[in-house]
Design a protein around this motif. Structure first.
Motif, PDB file in Angstrom:
ATOM      1  N   TYR A 141     -13.253  -6.742  -1.811  1.00 13.79           N
ATOM      2  CA  TYR A 141     -12.904  -5.331  -1.753  1.00 13.79           C
ATOM      3  C   TYR A 141     -13.681  -4.518  -0.709  1.00 13.79           C
ATOM      4  O   TYR A 141     -13.076  -3.853   0.127  1.00 13.79           O
ATOM      5  CB  TYR A 141     -13.101  -4.695  -3.132  1.00 13.79           C
ATOM      6  CG  TYR A 141     -12.474  -3.321  -3.202  1.00 13.79           C
ATOM      7  CD1 TYR A 141     -11.092  -3.185  -3.266  1.00 13.79           C
ATOM      8  CD2 TYR A 141     -13.258  -2.168  -3.143  1.00 13.79           C
ATOM      9  CE1 TYR A 141     -10.495  -1.927  -3.281  1.00 13.79           C
ATOM     10  CE2 TYR A 141     -12.663  -0.914  -3.168  1.00 13.79           C
ATOM     11  CZ  TYR A 141     -11.289  -0.794  -3.234  1.00 13.79           C
ATOM     12  OH  TYR A 141     -10.707   0.435  -3.233  1.00 13.79           O
ATOM     13  N   GLN A 173     -18.694   0.075   5.559  1.00 13.99           N
ATOM     14  CA  GLN A 173     -17.612   1.065   5.495  1.00 13.99           C
ATOM     15  C   GLN A 173     -18.051   2.334   6.210  1.00 13.99           C
ATOM     16  O   GLN A 173     -19.219   2.729   6.128  1.00 13.99           O
ATOM     17  CB  GLN A 173     -17.273   1.407   4.037  1.00 13.99           C
ATOM     18  CG  GLN A 173     -16.504   0.318   3.310  1.00 13.99           C
ATOM     19  CD  GLN A 173     -16.021   0.763   1.924  1.00 13.99           C
ATOM     20  OE1 GLN A 173     -16.106   1.946   1.568  1.00 13.99           O
ATOM     21  NE2 GLN A 173     -15.489  -0.181   1.165  1.00 13.99           N
ATOM     22  N   THR A 212      -9.924  -2.253   8.170  1.00 12.01           N
ATOM     23  CA  THR A 212      -8.707  -1.768   7.490  1.00 12.01           C
ATOM     24  C   THR A 212      -8.982  -0.378   6.920  1.00 12.01           C
ATOM     25  O   THR A 212     -10.047  -0.136   6.361  1.00 12.01           O
ATOM     26  CB  THR A 212      -8.258  -2.758   6.390  1.00 12.01           C
ATOM     27  OG1 THR A 212      -7.011  -2.328   5.881  1.00 12.01           O
ATOM     28  CG2 THR A 212      -9.253  -2.894   5.258  1.00 12.01           C
ATOM     29  N   ARG A 260      -8.479   2.977   4.444  1.00 13.33           N
ATOM     30  CA  ARG A 260      -8.103   3.226   3.043  1.00 13.33           C
ATOM     31  C   ARG A 260      -8.199   4.719   2.714  1.00 13.33           C
ATOM     32  O   ARG A 260      -9.070   5.417   3.253  1.00 13.33           O
ATOM     33  CB  ARG A 260      -9.045   2.480   2.086  1.00 13.33           C
ATOM     34  CG  ARG A 260      -8.752   1.032   1.942  1.00 13.33           C
ATOM     35  CD  ARG A 260      -9.569   0.437   0.817  1.00 13.33           C
ATOM     36  NE  ARG A 260      -9.624  -1.013   0.974  1.00 13.33           N
ATOM     37  CZ  ARG A 260     -10.659  -1.757   0.639  1.00 13.33           C
ATOM     38  NH1 ARG A 260     -11.742  -1.202   0.155  1.00 13.33           N
ATOM     39  NH2 ARG A 260     -10.610  -3.066   0.798  1.00 13.33           N
ATOM     40  N   GLU A 290      -8.590   6.493  -0.892  1.00 14.88           N
ATOM     41  CA  GLU A 290      -8.725   6.198  -2.325  1.00 14.88           C
ATOM     42  C   GLU A 290      -8.966   7.490  -3.088  1.00 14.88           C
ATOM     43  O   GLU A 290      -9.818   8.298  -2.707  1.00 14.88           O
ATOM     44  CB  GLU A 290      -9.976   5.335  -2.571  1.00 14.88           C
ATOM     45  CG  GLU A 290      -9.871   3.922  -2.080  1.00 14.88           C
ATOM     46  CD  GLU A 290     -11.192   3.177  -2.285  1.00 14.88           C
ATOM     47  OE1 GLU A 290     -11.485   2.286  -1.485  1.00 14.88           O
ATOM     48  OE2 GLU A 290     -11.928   3.515  -3.243  1.00 14.88           O
ATOM     49  N   ILE A 311      -4.888   3.608  -4.211  1.00 15.62           N
ATOM     50  CA  ILE A 311      -5.489   3.163  -2.944  1.00 15.62           C
ATOM     51  C   ILE A 311      -4.392   3.058  -1.894  1.00 15.62           C
ATOM     52  O   ILE A 311      -3.471   2.236  -2.026  1.00 15.62           O
ATOM     53  CB  ILE A 311      -6.177   1.782  -3.116  1.00 15.62           C
ATOM     54  CG1 ILE A 311      -7.147   1.833  -4.313  1.00 15.62           C
ATOM     55  CG2 ILE A 311      -6.898   1.376  -1.843  1.00 15.62           C
ATOM     56  CD1 ILE A 311      -7.536   0.467  -4.834  1.00 15.62           C
ATOM     57  N   ILE A 324      -3.192   1.919   1.615  1.00 11.10           N
ATOM     58  CA  ILE A 324      -3.644   0.849   2.515  1.00 11.10           C
ATOM     59  C   ILE A 324      -2.642   0.593   3.641  1.00 11.10           C
ATOM     60  O   ILE A 324      -1.477   0.958   3.527  1.00 11.10           O
ATOM     61  CB  ILE A 324      -3.841  -0.489   1.741  1.00 11.10           C
ATOM     62  CG1 ILE A 324      -2.527  -0.879   1.024  1.00 11.10           C
ATOM     63  CG2 ILE A 324      -5.012  -0.413   0.789  1.00 11.10           C
ATOM     64  CD1 ILE A 324      -2.496  -2.294   0.507  1.00 11.10           C
ATOM     65  N   ASP A 325      -3.158  -0.042   4.687  1.00 12.29           N
ATOM     66  CA  ASP A 325      -2.277  -0.613   5.714  1.00 12.29           C
ATOM     67  C   ASP A 325      -2.021  -2.047   5.213  1.00 12.29           C
ATOM     68  O   ASP A 325      -2.941  -2.878   5.229  1.00 12.29           O
ATOM     69  CB  ASP A 325      -3.025  -0.619   7.053  1.00 12.29           C
ATOM     70  CG  ASP A 325      -2.247  -1.321   8.143  1.00 12.29           C
ATOM     71  OD1 ASP A 325      -1.497  -2.266   7.831  1.00 12.29           O
ATOM     72  OD2 ASP A 325      -2.408  -0.946   9.319  1.00 12.29           O
ATOM     73  N   GLU A 354      -4.957  -4.750   5.366  1.00  9.81           N
ATOM     74  CA  GLU A 354      -5.645  -4.966   4.088  1.00  9.81           C
ATOM     75  C   GLU A 354      -5.589  -6.449   3.709  1.00  9.81           C
ATOM     76  O   GLU A 354      -6.584  -7.038   3.272  1.00  9.81           O
ATOM     77  CB  GLU A 354      -4.985  -4.117   2.993  1.00  9.81           C
ATOM     78  CG  GLU A 354      -5.681  -4.191   1.640  1.00  9.81           C
ATOM     79  CD  GLU A 354      -7.043  -3.497   1.599  1.00  9.81           C
ATOM     80  OE1 GLU A 354      -7.259  -2.544   2.360  1.00  9.81           O
ATOM     81  OE2 GLU A 354      -7.920  -3.951   0.809  1.00  9.81           O
ATOM     82  N   TYR A 380      -1.751   0.317  -5.669  1.00  6.22           N
ATOM     83  CA  TYR A 380      -1.796   0.237  -4.207  1.00  6.22           C
ATOM     84  C   TYR A 380      -0.502   0.829  -3.645  1.00  6.22           C
ATOM     85  O   TYR A 380       0.588   0.562  -4.167  1.00  6.22           O
ATOM     86  CB  TYR A 380      -1.883  -1.228  -3.765  1.00  6.22           C
ATOM     87  CG  TYR A 380      -3.293  -1.791  -3.832  1.00  6.22           C
ATOM     88  CD1 TYR A 380      -4.151  -1.672  -2.745  1.00  6.22           C
ATOM     89  CD2 TYR A 380      -3.732  -2.447  -4.966  1.00  6.22           C
ATOM     90  CE1 TYR A 380      -5.431  -2.201  -2.815  1.00  6.22           C
ATOM     91  CE2 TYR A 380      -5.009  -2.976  -5.036  1.00  6.22           C
ATOM     92  CZ  TYR A 380      -5.865  -2.847  -3.955  1.00  6.22           C
ATOM     93  OH  TYR A 380      -7.137  -3.358  -4.018  1.00  6.22           O
ATOM     94  N   GLU A 414       1.346   2.210   0.378  1.00 10.91           N
ATOM     95  CA  GLU A 414       1.197   2.225   1.835  1.00 10.91           C
ATOM     96  C   GLU A 414       0.415   3.488   2.233  1.00 10.91           C
ATOM     97  O   GLU A 414       0.593   4.557   1.625  1.00 10.91           O
ATOM     98  CB  GLU A 414       2.603   2.192   2.452  1.00 10.91           C
ATOM     99  CG  GLU A 414       2.711   1.474   3.769  1.00 10.91           C
ATOM    100  CD  GLU A 414       2.452   2.398   4.944  1.00 10.91           C
ATOM    101  OE1 GLU A 414       2.007   1.916   5.987  1.00 10.91           O
ATOM    102  OE2 GLU A 414       2.686   3.613   4.789  1.00 10.91           O
ATOM    103  N   LEU A 415      -0.437   3.381   3.220  1.00 13.08           N
ATOM    104  CA  LEU A 415      -1.357   4.466   3.570  1.00 13.08           C
ATOM    105  C   LEU A 415      -0.640   5.796   3.839  1.00 13.08           C
ATOM    106  O   LEU A 415      -1.049   6.850   3.336  1.00 13.08           O
ATOM    107  CB  LEU A 415      -2.185   4.044   4.796  1.00 13.08           C
ATOM    108  CG  LEU A 415      -3.195   5.059   5.305  1.00 13.08           C
ATOM    109  CD1 LEU A 415      -4.261   5.372   4.262  1.00 13.08           C
ATOM    110  CD2 LEU A 415      -3.862   4.571   6.588  1.00 13.08           C
TER     111      LEU A 415
END
Lengths: 406, 229
Positions: free
Chosen positions: A55, A60, A96, A98, A100, A117, A119-120, A124, A200, A202-203
Motif C-alpha cells: 500500500y 509519499q 502512482t 492517490r 484518499e 481511494i 487511483i490511476d 496503481e 477504489y 478512478e482518480l
C-alpha cells in the motif's frame, strides 16, 4: 613463514583435540549467528517489502499539513515541475497518484463508513498489484466510472458486481459530495481492515466527487530497494519545498519499524549470549594453554626471548584459533544461506494463517546481504582479539623464577 | 681475570611470620674457563643463588657484575637481552620446546639473536654433532631419551656463544650412563673450548668432575675449594 607464526601454529596443534573443539565452538557460533541474522533480516525485508508494495510505497509526497490533519483540504496540485522532479529523480522507479478520504457507502438498506481511494488504475496496479486481489468482477479501466469494493464491505451493505453504490461525504472546503457508482468488482485482501472499508475508484471520478480539481492527497513513490531509502529521501527533500513534503514508509508506519527494532534487540541479546558462550570457550582453552605451559614460557624468557615476542606468539595462537573457526563458520554459512535464500521456508498451520491475516506471504525469507555475514565474522573475531589480551597480559606479567618452578 | 663478580649478594623472602634469608651476603668471583659446582643440602640457597647470578630472580641486596655490567641495574628488557648474549642455561627438566626438533631448539636462541639462517643451521648441526646427536637433529624431544634431551639442552645453551653456562642440577633426572656421558661432554667443552660452567648439584659424580666446589649452607658460603690438578 614468520618464525613467531610458525611457533604459534605448531603450539596450536600440541593438543589437537582441544584445539579442534574450540575451533568447532567458534565455527558453530559464527554459523548459528549468521543463519539467525540472515533469517531475521530476510523476514524484516519481506515485512518491509510487503508493507511498501502492498500500500504505502517507499515514500509519499503529501501537502505539508496532511499527515497532521488528514482532511481533503490538505491536498496538493501535481504541476509540471513536481512531475518533472519525480520523473527525473535517479532513485524513483515508479509512482502512482492517490486521493484518499472518507465517505458513507450505502446500498438501498445499509450504510457503512468507508475509505474512498481515487487511483490511476494502471499505475496503481504497477505499484501495488491491486488487480491480483480481485475476487469477483473485473479491475478498473482508464476513465472507468465504476468502483471496486472491499469484500466485507460489499457483504455488509449487500452489494454485488453490477449493483449501484451510493457515496455521500464532504468534499473540498466543505462542499457536499455525493454520487452513485456501479460496482465493477469485489476485492478480497488478506487484511481484514482493507476488506471492511475500502472503495477504489478512478482518480478523476474521485476528484469530481470531492470537487478537488486535479488535487491529490498523496503521490506514492517506489525506489529500487530499502537500501536506497535514505539517499532517495535526502535527494528528494533537497528538491521539494512547501507546500510539498515527503515521508518515508518508516515515518508513516513507525509501528513496523518499532516492531523490527524490538525484534532486533531481542535477537541481539540471543546472539550476545551465543557470542559470550563462544568467547568463554575460547577463553577457557587459551587459559589452559597458558597455565599448562607456564614453565615453558619461563624458560623462553630465561634463555633470552623478550616478553613482547612471547606475547606476540601467544596472541597469534589465540587469533589463529579464532581465524580458523571464523573462516570455517563463514564458509559453512554461505551454502546454508544460499540454499534458504533460494528456497524460503514455507510456513504452515497457525503461523501461516497469522501471516496471511497480516497480509504477508507465509514464507520465511533469508537475507543474502553482505552485513549478515561480515557483522558476525567481525564480531566473533573481535571477541577473539579481546580474549587474546589475556595471554598477552600473562606474558608481560611473567615472573621467570616463579614460572621455572611451576 | 674474573668474568663474574658477586658482591654482598643477599636474598630475603618475607614469610608471613618470619623472614627467610635464602642467600646471605655472598661475595664470590668466577674466572674464565672454570668448571664449578655449587653444592649444599636442599634449602641451602643453590637455586636462588644461580637464579640471581643468571638474572632471573632479583636480589634483595648486592651486585652481580658480569663483564663489568651490573646486571641488576639493567631494566628488564636489557637484562633479557644480556642473558641472550652472555648466559647459557641448562635446566634440570631439560625444558626443550616440544613442538620444535632438536635442531630447531638449538637454532631458536640464535634466531633470537638475529643470526643469519645459514649460520644458525651450520652451528646447530655442529653443536648437535659435538654432543653426539648428529643423527637425531630432526627428532622432536618426545622421541629422545632424557639424556639425549639434556644434551640438546647443552647444545642450545652453547648456541648463543655465552660467556658462561649456568646449569641447575643438570644430571638430577638422568641415569648414571647418561650422567657420565653428559659430564664428559661438558668437561670436554670446558677443557677444549675454555667454556665456563657453573652448576648446582647434589650428585657426587658431578662434584668429582668439578675443579672448584662452592658449598652453601643456610645461604652462606661454607667452603670454597679449588681442586689441584
Amino acid at each position: 613463514m614468520n618464525s613467531n607464526l610458525k611457533l604459534a601454529w605448531r603450539n596450536l596443534w600440541r593438543n589437537r583435540g582441544r584445539t579442534l573443539i574450540t575451533v568447532a565452538s567458534v565455527f558453530f557460533g559464527v554459523l548459528l549467528s549468521t543463519v539467525m541474522s540472515s533469517m531475521q533480516e530476510g523476514s524484516y525485508s519481506s515485512m518491509i517489502d510487503n508493507v511498501v508494495r502492498f500500500y504505502s510505497g517507499y515514500m509519499q509526497i503529501h501537502h505539508e499539513n496532511y499527515w497532521e490533519d488528514k482532511t481533503i483540504n490538505n491536498t496538493f496540485v501535481v504541476n509540471d515541475s513536481l512531475l518533472e522532479i519525480i520523473q527525473n529523480d535517479p532513485y524513483i522507479t515508479n509512482y502512482t497518484p492517490r486521493l484518499e478520504t472518507f465517505a458513507l457507502a450505502s446500498s438501498e438498506d445499509k450504510t457503512r463508513g468507508s475509505m474512498v481511494i481515487g487511483i490511476d488504475p494502471e499505475r496503481e496496479n504497477s505499484v501495488t498489484q491491486l488487480k491480483k486481489w480481485i475476487n469477483k468482477g473485473e479491475y478498473l479501466k482508464l476513465r472507468d466510472d465504476g468502483v471496486l469494493l472491499g469484500y466485507d464491505l460489499a457483504k455488509y451493505i449487500d452489494l454485488d458486481v453490477g449493483d449501484t453504490l451510493v457515496l455521500v461525504g464532504q468534499g473540498y472546503h466543505g462542499i457536499s459530495a455525493f454520487g452513485k457508482y456501479p460496482v465493477r468488482g469485489i476485492l478480497k485482501f488478506a487484511s481484514p481492515d482493507l476488506n471492511r472499508q475500502t472503495v477504489y475508484m478512478e482518480l478523476s471520478n474521485a476528484q469530481r466527487l470531492y470537487g478537488t480539481g486535479n488535487r491529490l492527497t498523496a503521490m506514492v513513490l517506489m525506489i529500487e530497494s530499502q537500501d536506497m531509502l535514505n539517499r532517495a529521501m535526502k535527494s528528494l527533500k533537497k528538491k521539494l519545498f512547501p507546500p510539498y513534503s515527503v515521508m518515508s514508509w518508516s515515518e508513516m508506519s513507525p509501528e513496523i519499524l518499532q516492531l523490527i527494532e524490538g525484534d532486533r534487540a531481542g535477537a541481539a541479546m540471543t546472539k550476545g549470549i551465543l557470542y559470550l558462550l563462544v568467547g568463554f570457550g575460547i577463553f577457557g582453552t587459551v587459559m589452559m594453554m597458558v597455565l599448562e605451559r607456564r614453565r615453558e614460557l619461563g624458560v623462553l624468557v630465561a634463555i633470552g626471548m623478550q616478553k613482547g615476542k612471547l606475547a606476540l606468539i601467544l596472541f597469534y595462537e589465540t587469533i589463529l584459533i579464532g581465524l580458523i573457526g571464523v573462516l570455517a563458520g563463514f564458509a559453512g554459512s554461505v551454502p546454508v544461506i544460499a540454499y534458504f535464500f533460494n528456497h524460503p521456508i514455507v510456513l504452515s498451520g497457525s503461523a501461516a494463517e497469522t501471516m496471511i491475516q497480516m497480509g504477508l506471504e507465509p514464507l520465511m525469507y533469508f537475507s543474502w546481504a553482505p552485513e549478515v555475514f561480515y557483522v558476525q565474522v567481525i564480531t566473533v573475531f573481535a571477541m577473539t582479539v579481546v580474549v587474546a589480551f589475556y595471554p598477552v597480559s600473562k606474558a608481560f606479567g611473567l615472573k621467570v623464577h616463579e614460572a621455572l618452578r611451576a | 681475570m674474573s668474568i663474574i663478580e658477586i658482591k654482598n649478594l643477599t636474598k630475603i623472602y618475607d614469610g608471613s611470620t618470619v623472614e627467610v634469608r635464602a642467600v646471605d651476603h655472598i661475595d664470590l668471583s668466577f674466572e674464565q674457563g672454570e668448571f664449578t659446582a655449587v653444592v649444599g643440602p636442599s634449602g641451602s640457597g643453590k637455586t636462588t643463588f644461580l637464579n640471581m647470578l643468571g638474572g632471573l630472580d632479583a636480589p634483595t641486596e648486592g651486585e652481580v657484575i658480569i663483564d663489568n655490567v651490573d646486571i641488576w641495574q639493567l631494566n628488564s628488557r636489557k637484562r633479557i637481552d644480556f642473558r641472550l648474549h652472555n648466559i647459557g642455561f641448562v635446566f634440570q627438566a631439560y625444558n626443550l620446546l616440544p613442538v620444535l626438533t632438536a635442531k630447531e631448539n638449538v637454532e631458536l636462541i640464535m634466531e633470537l639473536q638475529r643470526r643469519p639462517k645459514e649460520e644458525r643451521t651450520e652451528r646447530a648441526l655442529s653443536l648437535l654433532e659435538a654432543v653426539g646427536l648428529g643423527d637425531r637433529v630432526d627428532s622432536r624431544p618426545s622421541k629422545l631419551s632424557g639424556g639425549q634431551q639434556q644434551r640438546v639442552a647443552v647444545a642450545r645453551a652453547l648456541a648463543s656463544r655465552p660467556k658462561f653456562i649456568l646449569a641447575d642440577e643438570p644430571t638430577a633426572n638422568l641415569d648414571s650412563k647418561s650422567t657420565e656421558n653428559l659430564l664428559d661432554i661438558m668437561e670436554n667443552l670446558n677443557k677444549e673450548e675454555n667454556i665456563t660452567f657453573i652448576f648446582s648439584t647434589h650428585d657426587a659424580r658431578v662434584m668429582k668432575k668439578a675443579r672448584r666446589i662452592v658449598t652453601l649452607e643456610d645461604g652462606k658460603i661454607l667452603s670454597d675449594e679449588i681442586k689441584q690438578p
